[in-house]
Scaffold this motif. Structure first.
Motif, PDB file in Angstrom:
ATOM      1  N   GLU A 165     -39.412 -21.798   6.488  1.00  0.00           N
ATOM      2  CA  GLU A 165     -38.314 -22.395   5.739  1.00  0.00           C
ATOM      3  C   GLU A 165     -38.679 -23.702   5.027  1.00  0.00           C
ATOM      4  O   GLU A 165     -38.293 -23.905   3.871  1.00  0.00           O
ATOM      5  CB  GLU A 165     -37.133 -22.614   6.685  1.00  0.00           C
TER       6      GLU A 165
ATOM      7  N   ASN B 260     -30.792 -13.248   1.111  1.00  0.00           N
ATOM      8  CA  ASN B 260     -29.536 -13.973   1.361  1.00  0.00           C
ATOM      9  C   ASN B 260     -29.713 -15.482   1.239  1.00  0.00           C
ATOM     10  O   ASN B 260     -28.989 -16.251   1.867  1.00  0.00           O
ATOM     11  CB  ASN B 260     -29.001 -13.627   2.752  1.00  0.00           C
ATOM     12  N   PHE B 261     -30.659 -15.925   0.412  1.00  0.00           N
ATOM     13  CA  PHE B 261     -30.949 -17.359   0.337  1.00  0.00           C
ATOM     14  C   PHE B 261     -29.740 -18.165  -0.143  1.00  0.00           C
ATOM     15  O   PHE B 261     -29.556 -19.317   0.245  1.00  0.00           O
ATOM     16  CB  PHE B 261     -32.171 -17.624  -0.552  1.00  0.00           C
ATOM     17  N   LYS B 262     -28.885 -17.541  -0.990  1.00  0.00           N
ATOM     18  CA  LYS B 262     -27.719 -18.267  -1.506  1.00  0.00           C
ATOM     19  C   LYS B 262     -26.684 -18.539  -0.410  1.00  0.00           C
ATOM     20  O   LYS B 262     -26.062 -19.598  -0.397  1.00  0.00           O
ATOM     21  CB  LYS B 262     -27.076 -17.476  -2.647  1.00  0.00           C
ATOM     22  N   SER B 263     -26.528 -17.597   0.497  1.00  0.00           N
ATOM     23  CA  SER B 263     -25.510 -17.755   1.537  1.00  0.00           C
ATOM     24  C   SER B 263     -26.066 -18.364   2.819  1.00  0.00           C
ATOM     25  O   SER B 263     -25.313 -18.911   3.628  1.00  0.00           O
ATOM     26  CB  SER B 263     -24.872 -16.398   1.862  1.00  0.00           C
ATOM     27  N   TYR B 264     -27.411 -18.273   2.995  1.00  0.00           N
ATOM     28  CA  TYR B 264     -27.998 -18.761   4.248  1.00  0.00           C
ATOM     29  C   TYR B 264     -28.810 -20.040   4.067  1.00  0.00           C
ATOM     30  O   TYR B 264     -28.557 -21.046   4.717  1.00  0.00           O
ATOM     31  CB  TYR B 264     -28.884 -17.680   4.862  1.00  0.00           C
ATOM     32  N   LEU B 265     -29.784 -20.005   3.147  1.00  0.00           N
ATOM     33  CA  LEU B 265     -30.721 -21.122   3.018  1.00  0.00           C
ATOM     34  C   LEU B 265     -30.087 -22.343   2.354  1.00  0.00           C
ATOM     35  O   LEU B 265     -30.187 -23.461   2.869  1.00  0.00           O
ATOM     36  CB  LEU B 265     -31.955 -20.673   2.230  1.00  0.00           C
TER      37      LEU B 265
ATOM     38  N   ARG C  38     -27.679 -24.684   4.263  1.00  0.00           N
ATOM     39  CA  ARG C  38     -28.300 -25.415   5.372  1.00  0.00           C
ATOM     40  C   ARG C  38     -28.879 -26.758   4.931  1.00  0.00           C
ATOM     41  O   ARG C  38     -29.224 -27.589   5.778  1.00  0.00           O
ATOM     42  CB  ARG C  38     -29.419 -24.556   5.995  1.00  0.00           C
TER      43      ARG C  38
END
Length: 248
Positions: free
Chosen positions: A2, A38-43, A46
């Motif tokens: 990450e 799912n980088f838009k909703s997860y990464l 954060r």
């Protein structure tokens, strides 16, 4: 992995005109950057200290929240060890490689035999100072030799931030406005064939960063790609860039 993803996204945004890029364009190179689907909703959620998503003229944009000058260093600058470069100041290097802070690593095809006049021009270009890709392009005088060399540096940096140091030319061209890329992008790439390699194999032309390859093998795989290849080997699939029928 990450921290690597976050760092590379921040660098991409820092190079852009307004430190923001439409999300749909990031989506286009999501796999090349190693981003999860799912980088838009997860990464992104954060790291609110680094990123935000805003509506700009009806389009969702990924925006940079904080500038970090320690990240405003290009891959070219990080690799300035000059190993194998021409170290003698006298004469013209036969391969065009020049020891200097504004020089690029050049790799010409084995059969390419440039004449002295061509090499003299290459060395003059190698010596020429240019603004950093991380300097806002609006502060760079357009249509100057320095601006054209800076465009090469921007392309070099974008490719350096991808996992396999390559992108299709149409995906590069999508970012024309964000990075003020040359209008005739393919012509720019062809003129700098010691830095970039273009193949028309398949439906689209692909642009490779030459210094990242030894023949068809990626020299230094990033941790993301090593992880990907390890996972692929465990499930019996070939590595990501094995058997590329090229000679870069």
């Amino acid at each position: 992995m990450e921290p690597i993803l976050v760092r590379n996204l921040r660098k991409l945004l820092m190079m852009s005109m307004d430190c923001q890029i439409p999300l749909e364009k990031i989506d286009l190179i999501q796999s090349e950057l190693g981003l999860p689907k799912n980088f838009k909703s997860y990464l992104i959620p954060r790291y609110p200290e680094f990123f935000s998503i805003r509506d700009v003229k009806g389009l969702d944009h990924l925006c940079l929240e904080s500038w970090d000058s320690s990240l405003a260093v290009t891959a070219r600058e990080e690799n300035l060890n000059f190993e194998g470069f021409q170290t003698c100041c006298r004469g013209i290097p036969k391969d065009g490689n020049f020891l200097g802070p504004f020089a690029f690593k050049l790799k010409y095809p084995a059969g390419f035999r440039p004449n002295r006049k061509y090499l003299e021009e290459v060395v003059r270009w190698q010596k020429m100072a240019f603004p950093s890709p991380y300097l806002n392009a609006r502060r760079v005088e357009p249509a100057t030799p320095q601006a054209r060399k800076r465009a090469v540096a921007v392309l070099h940096e974008i490719l350096s931030l991808t996992m396999e140091r390559r992108l299709t030319s149409d995906k590069l061209d999508v970012f024309h406005n964000e990075y003020r890329l040359p209008c005739k992008l393919l012509l720019c790439l062809v003129k700098n064939h010691g830095i970039f390699y273009i193949t028309n194999k398949g439906a689209r032309s692909t642009v490779f960063l030459k210094e990242a390859y030894e023949n068809s093998n990626l020299i230094n795989k990033c941790p993301l790609l090593k992880f990907h290849d390890l996972f692929a080997s465990l499930i019996g699939r070939p590595c990501s860039i094995s058997n590329i029928p090229l000679e870069i």
